[in-house]
Structures are given as structure tokens and as C-alpha cells.
Scaffold this active site. Sequence first.
Site, PDB file in Angstrom:
ATOM      1  N   TYR A  56       0.832  -1.216   0.000  1.00 42.59           N
ATOM      2  CA  TYR A  56       0.000   0.000   0.000  1.00 42.59           C
ATOM      3  C   TYR A  56       0.863   1.262   0.000  1.00 42.59           C
ATOM      4  O   TYR A  56       0.448   2.279  -0.563  1.00 42.59           O
ATOM      5  CB  TYR A  56      -1.007  -0.039   1.168  1.00 42.59           C
ATOM      6  N   ASP A  94      -7.995   5.349  -4.686  1.00 45.15           N
ATOM      7  CA  ASP A  94      -7.219   6.527  -5.097  1.00 45.15           C
ATOM      8  C   ASP A  94      -7.993   7.804  -4.764  1.00 45.15           C
ATOM      9  O   ASP A  94      -9.144   7.759  -4.320  1.00 45.15           O
ATOM     10  CB  ASP A  94      -6.841   6.441  -6.596  1.00 45.15           C
ATOM     11  N   HIS A 109     -14.571   1.202  -0.337  1.00 48.83           N
ATOM     12  CA  HIS A 109     -13.447   0.304  -0.041  1.00 48.83           C
ATOM     13  C   HIS A 109     -12.293   1.035   0.645  1.00 48.83           C
ATOM     14  O   HIS A 109     -11.164   0.546   0.654  1.00 48.83           O
ATOM     15  CB  HIS A 109     -12.951  -0.377  -1.328  1.00 48.83           C
ATOM     16  N   CYS A 117      -5.943   3.248  12.899  1.00 45.63           N
ATOM     17  CA  CYS A 117      -5.117   2.776  14.009  1.00 45.63           C
ATOM     18  C   CYS A 117      -5.770   1.557  14.662  1.00 45.63           C
ATOM     19  O   CYS A 117      -6.920   1.622  15.101  1.00 45.63           O
ATOM     20  CB  CYS A 117      -4.931   3.896  15.043  1.00 45.63           C
ATOM     21  N   CYS A 136       0.736   6.436  15.637  1.00 52.13           N
ATOM     22  CA  CYS A 136      -0.578   7.021  15.367  1.00 52.13           C
ATOM     23  C   CYS A 136      -0.560   8.454  15.902  1.00 52.13           C
ATOM     24  O   CYS A 136      -0.152   8.676  17.051  1.00 52.13           O
ATOM     25  CB  CYS A 136      -1.645   6.198  16.078  1.00 52.13           C
ATOM     26  N   GLY A 175     -16.755   1.772 -15.256  1.00 49.96           N
ATOM     27  CA  GLY A 175     -15.409   1.213 -15.129  1.00 49.96           C
ATOM     28  C   GLY A 175     -15.252   0.181 -14.041  1.00 49.96           C
ATOM     29  O   GLY A 175     -14.252   0.179 -13.328  1.00 49.96           O
ATOM     30  N   ASN A 201     -18.604   1.232 -19.649  1.00 52.56           N
ATOM     31  CA  ASN A 201     -17.412   0.413 -19.382  1.00 52.56           C
ATOM     32  C   ASN A 201     -16.703   0.127 -20.698  1.00 52.56           C
ATOM     33  O   ASN A 201     -17.321   0.136 -21.768  1.00 52.56           O
ATOM     34  CB  ASN A 201     -17.833  -0.912 -18.713  1.00 52.56           C
ATOM     35  N   GLU A 203     -15.703  -2.585 -21.836  1.00 52.29           N
ATOM     36  CA  GLU A 203     -16.241  -3.813 -22.455  1.00 52.29           C
ATOM     37  C   GLU A 203     -17.410  -4.263 -21.589  1.00 52.29           C
ATOM     38  O   GLU A 203     -17.559  -3.774 -20.470  1.00 52.29           O
ATOM     39  CB  GLU A 203     -15.154  -4.885 -22.471  1.00 52.29           C
TER      40      GLU A 203
HETATM   41  P1  OAD Z   1     -11.533  -4.491 -12.185  1.00 55.36           P
HETATM   42  O1  OAD Z   1     -10.082  -4.492 -12.521  1.00 55.36           O
HETATM   43  O2  OAD Z   1     -12.141  -5.758 -11.722  1.00 55.36           O
HETATM   44  O3  OAD Z   1     -12.378  -4.007 -13.436  1.00 55.36           O
HETATM   45  C1  OAD Z   1     -12.078  -2.825 -14.125  1.00 55.36           C
HETATM   46  C2  OAD Z   1     -13.069  -2.652 -15.248  1.00 55.36           C
HETATM   47  O4  OAD Z   1     -12.787  -1.442 -15.897  1.00 55.36           O
HETATM   48  C3  OAD Z   1     -13.030  -3.759 -16.314  1.00 55.36           C
HETATM   49  O5  OAD Z   1     -14.348  -4.201 -16.618  1.00 55.36           O
HETATM   50  C4  OAD Z   1     -12.409  -3.058 -17.521  1.00 55.36           C
HETATM   51  O6  OAD Z   1     -12.926  -3.512 -18.762  1.00 55.36           O
HETATM   52  C5  OAD Z   1     -12.843  -1.627 -17.289  1.00 55.36           C
HETATM   53  N1  OAD Z   1     -11.951  -0.622 -17.912  1.00 55.36           N
HETATM   54  C6  OAD Z   1     -10.611  -0.691 -18.130  1.00 55.36           C
HETATM   55  N2  OAD Z   1     -10.169   0.429 -18.704  1.00 55.36           N
HETATM   56  C7  OAD Z   1     -11.240   1.240 -18.861  1.00 55.36           C
HETATM   57  C8  OAD Z   1     -11.434   2.543 -19.416  1.00 55.36           C
HETATM   58  N3  OAD Z   1     -10.423   3.248 -19.919  1.00 55.36           N
HETATM   59  N4  OAD Z   1     -12.685   3.045 -19.414  1.00 55.36           N
HETATM   60  C9  OAD Z   1     -13.725   2.340 -18.901  1.00 55.36           C
HETATM   61  N5  OAD Z   1     -13.609   1.114 -18.381  1.00 55.36           N
HETATM   62  C10 OAD Z   1     -12.382   0.573 -18.349  1.00 55.36           C
HETATM   63  O7  OAD Z   1     -11.748  -3.320 -11.111  1.00 55.36           O
HETATM   64  P2  OAD Z   1     -13.006  -3.053 -10.162  1.00 55.36           P
HETATM   65  O8  OAD Z   1     -14.265  -3.479 -10.807  1.00 55.36           O
HETATM   66  O9  OAD Z   1     -12.897  -1.672  -9.669  1.00 55.36           O
HETATM   67  O10 OAD Z   1     -11.485  -4.401  -4.122  1.00 55.36           O
HETATM   68  O11 OAD Z   1     -12.675  -4.047  -8.974  1.00 55.36           O
HETATM   69  C11 OAD Z   1     -13.561  -4.100  -7.887  1.00 55.36           C
HETATM   70  C12 OAD Z   1     -12.803  -4.392  -6.619  1.00 55.36           C
HETATM   71  O12 OAD Z   1     -12.006  -5.563  -6.797  1.00 55.36           O
HETATM   72  C13 OAD Z   1     -11.786  -3.335  -6.230  1.00 55.36           C
HETATM   73  O13 OAD Z   1     -12.339  -2.260  -5.514  1.00 55.36           O
HETATM   74  C14 OAD Z   1     -10.833  -4.108  -5.372  1.00 55.36           C
HETATM   75  C15 OAD Z   1     -10.689  -5.320  -6.243  1.00 55.36           C
HETATM   76  O14 OAD Z   1     -10.290  -6.489  -5.624  1.00 55.36           O
HETATM   77  C16 OAD Z   1     -10.768  -4.595  -3.012  1.00 55.36           C
HETATM   78  O15 OAD Z   1      -9.549  -4.549  -2.998  1.00 55.36           O
HETATM   79  C17 OAD Z   1     -11.600  -4.875  -1.796  1.00 55.36           C
END
Ligand code: OAD
Length: 232
Positions: A56, A94, A109, A117, A136, A175, A201, A203
Site C-alpha cells: 500500500y 485513489d 473500499h 489505528c 498514530c 469502469g 465500461n 467492455e
Molecule cells: P476491475 O479491474 O475488476 O475491473 C475494471 C473494469 O474497468 C473492467 O471491466 C475493464 O474492462 C474496465 N476498464 C478498463 N479500462 C477502462 C477505461 N479506460 N474506461 C472504462 N472502463 C475501463 O476493477 P473493479 O471493478 O474496480 O477491491 O474491482 C472491484 C474491486 O475488486 C476493487 O475495488 C478491489 C478489487 O479487488 C478490493 O480490494 C476490496
Amino acid sequence: MAEIEHIVILTGAGISAESGIDTFRSAGGLWEQHKVEDVATPEGFARDPDLVLGFYDMRREALAKVEPNDAHRALARLEAEFSGELLLVTQNVDDLHERGGSNDVLHMHGELKSALCLACEVRTSWDAPMLNRPPCPVCQSPSLRPDVVWFGEMPYQMERIYAALSDCDLFVSIGTSGAVYPAAGFVQEARAAGAGTLELNLEPSEGSHFFAEARHGPAGQLVPEWVGEVLG
Ligand code: OAD
């Protein structure tokens, strides 16, 4: 477009991809480079805290090298100009929504720039490494962990999110792969409440078929276009 008064937006890693932050599940993404169970679970942290704190620290440091993109800025414009109610929920840890101009962002998240802490349970805004076990600022105990939600932990502010979903007339998912619950289930909650549902998204996501409408392409293009439509 019918009059929209209450919008809930969910964003995921895809909205920050064009800023240069790796998504999780793409080829070469974060979960190919690191094992989820090592760096994103309480058990992984108990087993090897240095590995987790270092992971992190690296992601927090990387934030300094990226900038918000047109999609983040478009959602900030929506917040500023939309006359109805808006809830922006992000799964992202972020700070690009904030730096793009959004003032009210629900980080379900958690956040890279926040420390939790384990001794006094107070959250503090944080922009330094944790690997060196800094104290802390509240109780001085060297017991800080990243204030991010790991697998097996409860995401933040779920009551507020479900209340907004049950009362919204449009739910927009931007996204996100739809692979991680509870966020992946928000579209069905919104549908059950009679809301319109829209996926933006790159895709089709895993839950694409749940959405009444889906548009596929880069967020930096799709989000400003959609915001322009809503604001007329
Ligand atoms: P993912 O990496 O699972 O999915 C990202 C999505 O964004 C995919 O469907 C891509 O196709 C899409 N994508 C990529 N580039 C893009 C662009 N330029 N414009 C639009 N879409 C785009 O990420 P998350 O769905 O955010 O949780 O993942 C969900 C959670 O899983 C995260 O918060 C994290 C992770 O494990 C924890 O860590 C608890």
C-alpha cells in the site's frame, strides 16, 4: 431523456485506467502481479505485515505521479451543476475523484490516503509510508494499517448506499468489472427500486446483462458525453 432527480453512480478501477493506474483484473493488472490473499485480506496482513504495508505504500506513492482524467472531471461537473440529488460511490482507493473536483465521494473500499489505528481505532488522513511503523498521531501507538477494506471485511457506509439505491431513479456503473460484491449487486437493487440502469465500461462487465442500457468504450470519452446529456 425523462426528468432525472436522483442519481447514484458507482465507479471502479476502469475510471482511473486512463490516468495510468492499473486495474485489478486486466491482463497484467494488480491481481496478476500480487496474490489477493497475500495483500488484501486480514489474514495476509497478520502473516506478513511488511509485505502488505509495503504494497500500500507503493500504491500511495504512485498516486503522486498520476492526474485525474476527463471522466473524473466530468463527474465533478455533474456534482456542481446537477440540480437533483447525486451520490458518487467509488470502489477506488485513489484520490482522483477529489483531485478532479468532486467534493462528496463515498469510498466504500476505503482510501490509500487514510490510516486506521488498530490500537485506538481512529482514522487519520495519511500521506506517508507505513512500513517504518510510524506512531498514530492520536494515541502514539505504532499500530497503523491502511484504511482500506480487505476481502472478508465490511465495506463502508453500506446503509447510506442502500438507502440511496432504494430511492434513486438512475443508477450508473462506470469502469467496474462487476466481479466483487456487494458493489456488483447494486444494479439489481436499483432495478428493484424501479430505477433506470446504465453501464459505461470499456467492455461488457460480468453483470452487463442486468443493465437496461450499456455503452462500451473508454470512460474518458463516455462519461463526459453522458454528463453532457444529463445536464442538457
Ligand atoms: P476491475 O479491474 O475488476 O475491473 C475494471 C473494469 O474497468 C473492467 O471491466 C475493464 O474492462 C474496465 N476498464 C478498463 N479500462 C477502462 C477505461 N479506460 N474506461 C472504462 N472502463 C475501463 O476493477 P473493479 O471493478 O474496480 O477491491 O474491482 C472491484 C474491486 O475488486 C476493487 O475495488 C478491489 C478489487 O479487488 C478490493 O480490494 C476490496
